[in-house]
Scaffold this motif. Structure first.
Motif, PDB file in Angstrom:
ATOM      1  N   VAL A 281      40.290  84.272  23.885  1.00 39.34           N
ATOM      2  CA  VAL A 281      40.248  82.815  23.997  1.00 39.34           C
ATOM      3  C   VAL A 281      39.693  82.400  25.350  1.00 39.34           C
ATOM      4  O   VAL A 281      38.885  81.471  25.436  1.00 39.34           O
ATOM      5  N   LEU A 282      40.088  83.075  26.413  1.00 39.17           N
ATOM      6  CA  LEU A 282      39.521  82.768  27.728  1.00 39.17           C
ATOM      7  C   LEU A 282      38.013  82.991  27.751  1.00 39.17           C
ATOM      8  O   LEU A 282      37.252  82.195  28.301  1.00 39.17           O
ATOM      9  N   THR A 283      37.571  84.063  27.138  1.00 39.39           N
ATOM     10  CA  THR A 283      36.132  84.315  27.037  1.00 39.39           C
ATOM     11  C   THR A 283      35.461  83.241  26.190  1.00 39.39           C
ATOM     12  O   THR A 283      34.367  82.772  26.524  1.00 39.39           O
ATOM     13  N   GLY A 284      36.104  82.840  25.125  1.00 37.60           N
ATOM     14  CA  GLY A 284      35.562  81.777  24.273  1.00 37.60           C
ATOM     15  C   GLY A 284      35.456  80.453  25.001  1.00 37.60           C
ATOM     16  O   GLY A 284      34.502  79.690  24.787  1.00 37.60           O
ATOM     17  N   ILE A 285      36.406  80.153  25.876  1.00 36.54           N
ATOM     18  CA  ILE A 285      36.347  78.917  26.655  1.00 36.54           C
ATOM     19  C   ILE A 285      35.141  78.941  27.588  1.00 36.54           C
ATOM     20  O   ILE A 285      34.417  77.950  27.715  1.00 36.54           O
ATOM     21  N   VAL A 286      34.908  80.081  28.224  1.00 31.22           N
ATOM     22  CA  VAL A 286      33.751  80.202  29.120  1.00 31.22           C
ATOM     23  C   VAL A 286      32.451  80.040  28.335  1.00 31.22           C
ATOM     24  O   VAL A 286      31.524  79.340  28.770  1.00 31.22           O
ATOM     25  N   VAL A 287      32.368  80.659  27.177  1.00 29.44           N
ATOM     26  CA  VAL A 287      31.167  80.540  26.347  1.00 29.44           C
ATOM     27  C   VAL A 287      30.999  79.101  25.859  1.00 29.44           C
ATOM     28  O   VAL A 287      29.873  78.573  25.820  1.00 29.44           O
ATOM     29  N   ALA A 288      32.089  78.429  25.501  1.00 27.12           N
ATOM     30  CA  ALA A 288      32.010  77.045  25.039  1.00 27.12           C
ATOM     31  C   ALA A 288      31.521  76.120  26.150  1.00 27.12           C
ATOM     32  O   ALA A 288      30.721  75.203  25.891  1.00 27.12           O
ATOM     33  N   VAL A 289      31.968  76.343  27.370  1.00 28.40           N
ATOM     34  CA  VAL A 289      31.501  75.519  28.487  1.00 28.40           C
ATOM     35  C   VAL A 289      30.013  75.743  28.728  1.00 28.40           C
ATOM     36  O   VAL A 289      29.250  74.792  28.941  1.00 28.40           O
ATOM     37  N   ALA A 290      29.578  76.990  28.679  1.00 26.69           N
ATOM     38  CA  ALA A 290      28.155  77.289  28.875  1.00 26.69           C
ATOM     39  C   ALA A 290      27.312  76.696  27.748  1.00 26.69           C
ATOM     40  O   ALA A 290      26.235  76.132  27.997  1.00 26.69           O
ATOM     41  N   ALA A 291      27.771  76.803  26.523  1.00 27.16           N
ATOM     42  CA  ALA A 291      27.033  76.248  25.388  1.00 27.16           C
ATOM     43  C   ALA A 291      26.987  74.722  25.455  1.00 27.16           C
ATOM     44  O   ALA A 291      25.964  74.110  25.112  1.00 27.16           O
ATOM     45  N   THR A 292      28.059  74.104  25.912  1.00 26.52           N
ATOM     46  CA  THR A 292      28.076  72.654  26.068  1.00 26.52           C
ATOM     47  C   THR A 292      27.070  72.215  27.129  1.00 26.52           C
ATOM     48  O   THR A 292      26.337  71.236  26.939  1.00 26.52           O
ATOM     49  N   GLY A 293      27.018  72.933  28.239  1.00 27.77           N
ATOM     50  CA  GLY A 293      26.046  72.617  29.279  1.00 27.77           C
ATOM     51  C   GLY A 293      24.617  72.748  28.781  1.00 27.77           C
ATOM     52  O   GLY A 293      23.769  71.891  29.059  1.00 27.77           O
ATOM     53  N   LEU A 294      24.339  73.792  28.029  1.00 30.75           N
ATOM     54  CA  LEU A 294      23.013  73.982  27.460  1.00 30.75           C
ATOM     55  C   LEU A 294      22.681  72.877  26.463  1.00 30.75           C
ATOM     56  O   LEU A 294      21.575  72.328  26.461  1.00 30.75           O
ATOM     57  N   ALA A 295      23.626  72.524  25.605  1.00 31.15           N
ATOM     58  CA  ALA A 295      23.391  71.471  24.613  1.00 31.15           C
ATOM     59  C   ALA A 295      23.135  70.133  25.290  1.00 31.15           C
ATOM     60  O   ALA A 295      22.240  69.383  24.877  1.00 31.15           O
ATOM     61  N   LEU A 296      23.884  69.835  26.340  1.00 33.65           N
ATOM     62  CA  LEU A 296      23.667  68.570  27.041  1.00 33.65           C
ATOM     63  C   LEU A 296      22.317  68.550  27.747  1.00 33.65           C
ATOM     64  O   LEU A 296      21.637  67.518  27.770  1.00 33.65           O
ATOM     65  N   ALA A 297      21.906  69.675  28.307  1.00 34.60           N
ATOM     66  CA  ALA A 297      20.588  69.751  28.944  1.00 34.60           C
ATOM     67  C   ALA A 297      19.481  69.551  27.902  1.00 34.60           C
ATOM     68  O   ALA A 297      18.485  68.874  28.173  1.00 34.60           O
ATOM     69  N   LEU A 298      19.659  70.120  26.720  1.00 28.59           N
ATOM     70  CA  LEU A 298      18.668  69.930  25.657  1.00 28.59           C
ATOM     71  C   LEU A 298      18.632  68.494  25.158  1.00 28.59           C
ATOM     72  O   LEU A 298      17.562  67.970  24.830  1.00 28.59           O
ATOM     73  N   ILE A 299      19.787  67.835  25.114  1.00 35.42           N
ATOM     74  CA  ILE A 299      19.825  66.430  24.709  1.00 35.42           C
ATOM     75  C   ILE A 299      19.096  65.560  25.729  1.00 35.42           C
ATOM     76  O   ILE A 299      18.329  64.660  25.368  1.00 35.42           O
ATOM     77  N   VAL A 300      19.312  65.848  27.015  1.00 34.23           N
ATOM     78  CA  VAL A 300      18.609  65.096  28.059  1.00 34.23           C
ATOM     79  C   VAL A 300      17.102  65.314  27.943  1.00 34.23           C
ATOM     80  O   VAL A 300      16.302  64.377  28.045  1.00 34.23           O
ATOM     81  N   ARG A 301      16.685  66.537  27.704  1.00 34.96           N
ATOM     82  CA  ARG A 301      15.254  66.839  27.560  1.00 34.96           C
ATOM     83  C   ARG A 301      14.670  66.152  26.330  1.00 34.96           C
ATOM     84  O   ARG A 301      13.558  65.620  26.377  1.00 34.96           O
ATOM     85  N   LEU A 302      15.417  66.120  25.232  1.00 33.34           N
ATOM     86  CA  LEU A 302      14.968  65.420  24.034  1.00 33.34           C
ATOM     87  C   LEU A 302      14.829  63.930  24.301  1.00 33.34           C
ATOM     88  O   LEU A 302      13.878  63.292  23.842  1.00 33.34           O
ATOM     89  N   ARG A 303      15.756  63.379  25.055  1.00 32.29           N
ATOM     90  CA  ARG A 303      15.704  61.948  25.400  1.00 32.29           C
ATOM     91  C   ARG A 303      14.465  61.645  26.239  1.00 32.29           C
ATOM     92  O   ARG A 303      13.807  60.621  26.048  1.00 32.29           O
ATOM     93  N   VAL A 304      14.139  62.535  27.168  1.00 33.55           N
ATOM     94  CA  VAL A 304      12.954  62.325  28.011  1.00 33.55           C
ATOM     95  C   VAL A 304      11.680  62.409  27.178  1.00 33.55           C
ATOM     96  O   VAL A 304      10.758  61.605  27.343  1.00 33.55           O
ATOM     97  N   LEU A 305      11.615  63.363  26.273  1.00 32.43           N
ATOM     98  CA  LEU A 305      10.388  63.571  25.496  1.00 32.43           C
ATOM     99  C   LEU A 305      10.192  62.552  24.384  1.00 32.43           C
ATOM    100  O   LEU A 305       9.073  62.098  24.140  1.00 32.43           O
ATOM    101  N   THR A 306      11.266  62.214  23.672  1.00 34.72           N
ATOM    102  CA  THR A 306      11.118  61.358  22.494  1.00 34.72           C
ATOM    103  C   THR A 306      11.690  59.964  22.670  1.00 34.72           C
ATOM    104  O   THR A 306      11.365  59.075  21.895  1.00 34.72           O
ATOM    105  N   GLY A 307      12.567  59.785  23.621  1.00 31.86           N
ATOM    106  CA  GLY A 307      13.188  58.482  23.819  1.00 31.86           C
ATOM    107  C   GLY A 307      14.357  58.203  22.904  1.00 31.86           C
ATOM    108  O   GLY A 307      14.854  57.079  22.844  1.00 31.86           O
TER     109      GLY A 307
END
Length: 95
Positions: free
Chosen positions: A59-85
């Motif tokens: 579970v501790l490992t899963g929490i670390v992976v979830a935080v990393a995946a959330t950061g990546l997903a948010l970065a991709l959302i920001v990039r999508l917002r910049v490219l497509t609006g």
């Protein structure tokens, strides 16, 4: 299990990507809670009602992976917002 079902419903219904990321986080929290709840051992002779350390470590490992995946997903959302609006999933209008 209620958290998992509620998050799965939100994941399917909402088109906004930030809400989908939040739904995935709530779903992972529900899975972590279920996993920790099932990790109890039966009472033994040497240690009464000690929790199993392997599921706790997973579970501790899963929490670390979830935080990393959330950061990546948010970065991709920001990039999508910049490219497509936009930050929602929808029909492509032949871009």
């Amino acid at each position: 299990m209620a958290l998992v079902v509620l998050a799965l419903y939100a994941l399917i219904v909402h088109a906004h990507l930030l809400r989908k990321v939040l739904a995935l986080n709530v779903m992972s929290s529900g899975v972590f809670l279920v996993f920790i709840g099932l990790a109890r051992r039966t009472p033994g002779e040497d240690v009464p009602m000690a929790a199993d350390p392997v599921p706790q470590a997973m579970v501790l490992t899963g929490i670390v992976v979830a935080v990393a995946a959330t950061g990546l997903a948010l970065a991709l959302i920001v990039r999508l917002r910049v490219l497509t609006g936009r930050t929602t999933l929808g029909d492509d209008t032949g871009d």
